[in-house]
Design an enzyme around this catalytic site. Structure first.
Site, PDB file in Angstrom:
ATOM      1  CB  CYS A 215     -31.464  35.603  55.576  1.00 51.80           C
ATOM      2  SG  CYS A 215     -30.934  37.220  56.803  1.00 51.80           S
ATOM      3  CB  CYS A 218     -34.289  39.656  55.440  1.00 54.13           C
ATOM      4  SG  CYS A 218     -33.067  38.954  54.304  1.00 54.13           S
ATOM      5  CB  CYS A 237     -28.252  37.721  54.151  1.00 50.70           C
ATOM      6  SG  CYS A 237     -30.062  38.091  53.460  1.00 50.70           S
ATOM      7  CB  CYS A 240     -30.722  41.979  55.465  1.00 48.42           C
ATOM      8  SG  CYS A 240     -30.123  40.473  56.333  1.00 48.42           S
ATOM      9  CG  ASP A 369     -26.671  -1.298  83.027  1.00 41.59           C
ATOM     10  OD1 ASP A 369     -27.633  -1.427  82.261  1.00 41.59           O
ATOM     11  OD2 ASP A 369     -26.676  -0.465  83.903  1.00 41.59           O
TER      12      ASP A 369
HETATM   13 ZN   LIG Z   1     -30.979  38.764  55.282  1.00 45.57          ZN
END
Ligand SMILES: [Zn+2]
Length: 465
Positions: A215, A218, A237, A240, A369
């Site tokens: 995350c 966090c 997550c 959080c 080239d």
């Molecule tokens: Zn988080």
């Protein structure tokens, strides 16, 4: 007086850069940074001045910048806009300055109304506030194997800082990329998110091993309900609550998918289309979604967005596939950086290990080239290096190709030189496991030679696919 002096400097810088462009062209040099460098030296604020003359769209991110910018360009063409774009290699301030100056008349007036600028993600922070884009597209963030741990976050934060200074720009962001999507969090900007629908392309048991697995807020490990590719997917997550945002443009169905392209449904609150994409790889579905999002922001209707997407021709060379016993040999023509990049992106989607051979010639039909090899994003090979059994280099310019790979971070003990095509095919096939693919990427004349040998050796007829 000060204003007049400024204008004089601007004009002097423009004329100097224009002369440099002409001289470089005379020498057939593709150099794109020198004219811009000169102009910046004469007038350091020239970019701010130039940007004021165009309505700017910026595209940044690790992968897909070039393809996305080509799709976006076809959206702009649907609208009938006059657009200047930069070459994929010219994505730093000097190259962008050169591009914008080349879009001016000798008197310093713009010949185009819009500028579509592919921008290096590390340079975005300083370029965004100067270019003041109306729209910014961020494709994704992937870690380069060469990057040290944590550098990915530095890159993301650089882009974030650039965005913080352009609050009026519309952001088009990849919702499936936790890093990219985080750019829209708490930003005052209008944001359009794009992504794959849940479980549309499930990649079971994918383990996400990068600093993007944790995350951004966090540091807890994300949970995924669906993964499409790499760290892209429906993330959340558990600590959080940061999660994949809702999308405005989503791939809601893949009706067909093979190595040459796909047929997809794209939908959202303001959009529902079904289009065939002549672009291989999942990557390109993301690029198409970014393009469709841009089309919406531009005010195009469904029909025009679908037309821009389906009419988009990929620069991908012709691909031939033949079965040799229990193995597969794929030959994909490479002829320019854009096409080559797409082939590499396509290879990135291969799940099984494979052998990768490059056959680079510099005859007239190939282009004499070969400096264009430096415009190809071979650095992405680092992302698939584990899956490539070995790298072969062949053709007249095998040595140059070996050097290029070395600079892309491929260790020299994995690079094999084999100039004899017969030997190349034999050795490469020997290293290819059962059920696996041996990929040969030749330039035009190398392809003709290799095909002749394949025809003889395996008694093949023409085998265009
Ligand atoms: Zn988080």
């Amino acid at each position: 007086m000060k204003q007049r002096f400024k204008l004089l400097r601007f004009w002097a810088a423009v004329i100097t850069a224009k002369c440099a462009i002409v001289i470089l062209r005379l020498f057939k040099s593709g150099g794109t940074s020198l004219p811009g460098k000169l102009a910046l030296k004469l007038y350091p604020q020239i970019l701010d001045h130039l940007a004021g003359l165009f309505r700017v769209t910026m595209i940044t991110g690790t992968n897909g910048k070039t393809t996305t910018s080509r799709i976006v360009l076809s959206m702009m063409e649907q609208k009938g806009l006059k657009v200047i774009t930069n070459k994929s290699g010219a994505n730093l301030s000097s190259g962008i300055t050169t591009t914008l100056i080349s879009a001016l008349t000798l008197g310093g007036r713009p010949r185009f109304s819009h500028a579509l600028l592919e921008t290096d993600e590390a340079a975005f922070r300083t370029l965004a506030p100067r270019l003041k884009p109306e729209t910014v597209i961020v494709t994704n963030f992937f870690r380069d194997q060469l990057d040290r741990y944590g550098e990915l976050h530095t890159t993301v934060n650089n882009v974030r800082e650039g965005i913080s200074r352009i609050p009026d720009a519309v952001l088009i962001l990849n919702a499936d990329d936790s890093l990219c999507a985080s750019l829209g969090r708490n930003a005052p900007n209008k944001v359009i998110y794009f992504g794959m629908g849940e479980g549309i392309y499930p990649e079971s048991g994918a383990s996400i091993n990068s600093d993007a697995a944790f995350c951004i807020q966090c540091k807890s490990r994300y949970e995924y309900s669906s993964v499409t590719f790499g760290h892209l997917g429906h993330f959340r997550c558990p600590s959080c609550g940061y999660e994949r945002p809702h999308t405005h443009v989503e791939c809601s169905g893949i009706l067909f998918y093979d190595s040459l392209g796909s047929h997809v449904e794209i939908s959202g609150p303001d959009l529902r289309i079904s289009v065939k994409l002549a672009l291989p790889g999942l990557y390109n579905i993301y690029n198409a979604l970014a393009g469709a999002s841009f089309g919406l922001a531009l005010g195009l209707d469904e029909k025009a967005i679908a037309a821009a997407l389906s009419g988009f021709e990929c620069g991908f060379g012709r691909m031939e596939t033949i079965a040799i016993q229990d193995k597969e040999l794929k030959m994909i023509l490479v002829k320019n950086p854009t096409g080559f990049n797409q082939v590499l992106r396509y290879l990135l989607t291969q799940e099984k290990p494979f052998v990768l051979a490059f056959a680079i010639n510099d005859r007239l039909a190939d282009g004499t080239d070969i400096s264009w090899l430096w415009d190809v994003d071979f650095e992405v090979l680092a992302l698939m290096a584990e899956r490539v059994r070995n790298f072969y280099v062949s053709g007249i310019r095998a040595e140059d190709m070996a050097v290029r790979l070395k600079y892309a971070g491929i260790s020299t003990d994995r690079i094999r030189m084999e100039k004899d095509y017969r030997q190349l095919i034999t050795r490469a096939l020997q290293e290819t496991g059962a059920g696996e693919t041996c990929c040969i990427l030749p330039t035009y004349t190398a392809m003709l030679d290799i095909r002749r040998i394949l025809k003889k050796q395996f008694g093949l007829k023409e085998f265009w696919k």
